[in-house]
Design a protein around this motif. Structure first.
Motif, short mmCIF file in Angstrom:
data_model
loop_
_atom_site.label_atom_id
_atom_site.label_comp_id
_atom_site.label_asym_id
_atom_site.label_seq_id
_atom_site.Cartn_x
_atom_site.Cartn_y
_atom_site.Cartn_z
N GLU A 1 24.08 -7.07 15.13
CA GLU A 1 24.82 -6.81 14.42
C GLU A 1 24.26 -7.39 12.74
O GLU A 1 24.29 -8.41 12.80
CB GLU A 1 26.05 -7.21 14.82
CG GLU A 1 26.59 -6.31 16.02
CD GLU A 1 28.15 -6.85 16.61
OE1 GLU A 1 28.03 -5.97 18.06
OE2 GLU A 1 28.51 -7.59 15.54
N ASP B 1 18.11 -1.41 18.04
CA ASP B 1 19.18 -0.90 17.59
C ASP B 1 19.60 -2.44 16.44
O ASP B 1 19.62 -2.95 17.01
CB ASP B 1 20.34 -0.30 18.51
CG ASP B 1 19.73 0.28 19.46
OD1 ASP B 1 18.58 1.45 19.14
OD2 ASP B 1 20.75 1.48 20.46
N THR C 1 23.43 -2.30 14.27
CA THR C 1 25.09 -1.99 14.36
C THR C 1 25.35 -2.83 13.00
O THR C 1 25.28 -3.49 12.54
CB THR C 1 25.43 -2.39 15.56
OG1 THR C 1 25.41 -1.48 16.80
CG2 THR C 1 27.06 -2.20 15.34
N THR D 1 28.21 -3.95 10.89
CA THR D 1 29.86 -3.68 10.80
C THR D 1 31.01 -3.70 9.59
O THR D 1 30.20 -4.24 8.74
CB THR D 1 30.52 -5.36 11.76
OG1 THR D 1 29.77 -6.31 11.64
CG2 THR D 1 29.14 -5.10 12.52
N PRO E 1 32.60 -3.14 14.77
CA PRO E 1 31.04 -1.38 14.24
C PRO E 1 31.89 -0.53 13.41
O PRO E 1 32.70 0.17 13.73
CB PRO E 1 30.76 -1.57 15.90
CG PRO E 1 31.01 -2.95 16.99
CD PRO E 1 33.01 -2.63 16.14
N ARG F 1 25.77 2.69 14.18
CA ARG F 1 24.46 2.61 14.95
C ARG F 1 23.51 3.53 13.94
O ARG F 1 22.93 4.63 14.15
CB ARG F 1 25.09 2.68 15.75
CG ARG F 1 23.95 2.38 16.90
CD ARG F 1 24.18 2.65 18.49
NE ARG F 1 24.53 1.60 18.54
CZ ARG F 1 25.90 1.80 20.08
NH1 ARG F 1 25.76 3.16 20.28
NH2 ARG F 1 26.58 1.22 20.28
#
Length: 83
Positions: free
Chosen positions: A3, A25, A27, A29, A34, A37
């Protein structure tokens, strides 16, 4: 999955894209929640559609002018100034 805040993502976009291409993957924020993605394109889930487009219905509701109208008259009609 990792993230990153929006600010971090802006500063490190190339690095994040490299991670996504490597199969991770990512993400992004905003204020700890979030919002996006990032996934490798071949692994992304395709958008769902509500079904096939009813082309006949589209043709049935299509409005076609009965007589030629120049652009000035058309704008006046749309604006409600007669024509």
């Amino acid at each position: 999955m990792s993230e990153y805040s929006v600010a971090e993502a802006k500063d490190q976009l190339s690095r994040l894209l490299d991670r996504v291409l490597a199969g991770e993957d990512v993400t992004i924020t905003r204020r700890g929640k979030p919002i996006v993605r990032l996934q490798k394109a071949s692994e992304a889930v395709p958008a769902k559609t509500s079904g096939p487009i009813d082309v006949e219905w589209l043709h049935s509701i299509r409005v076609t002018p009965t007589e030629p109208t120049d652009a000035v008259d058309l704008v006046r009609q749309v604006r409600g100034h007669g024509g």
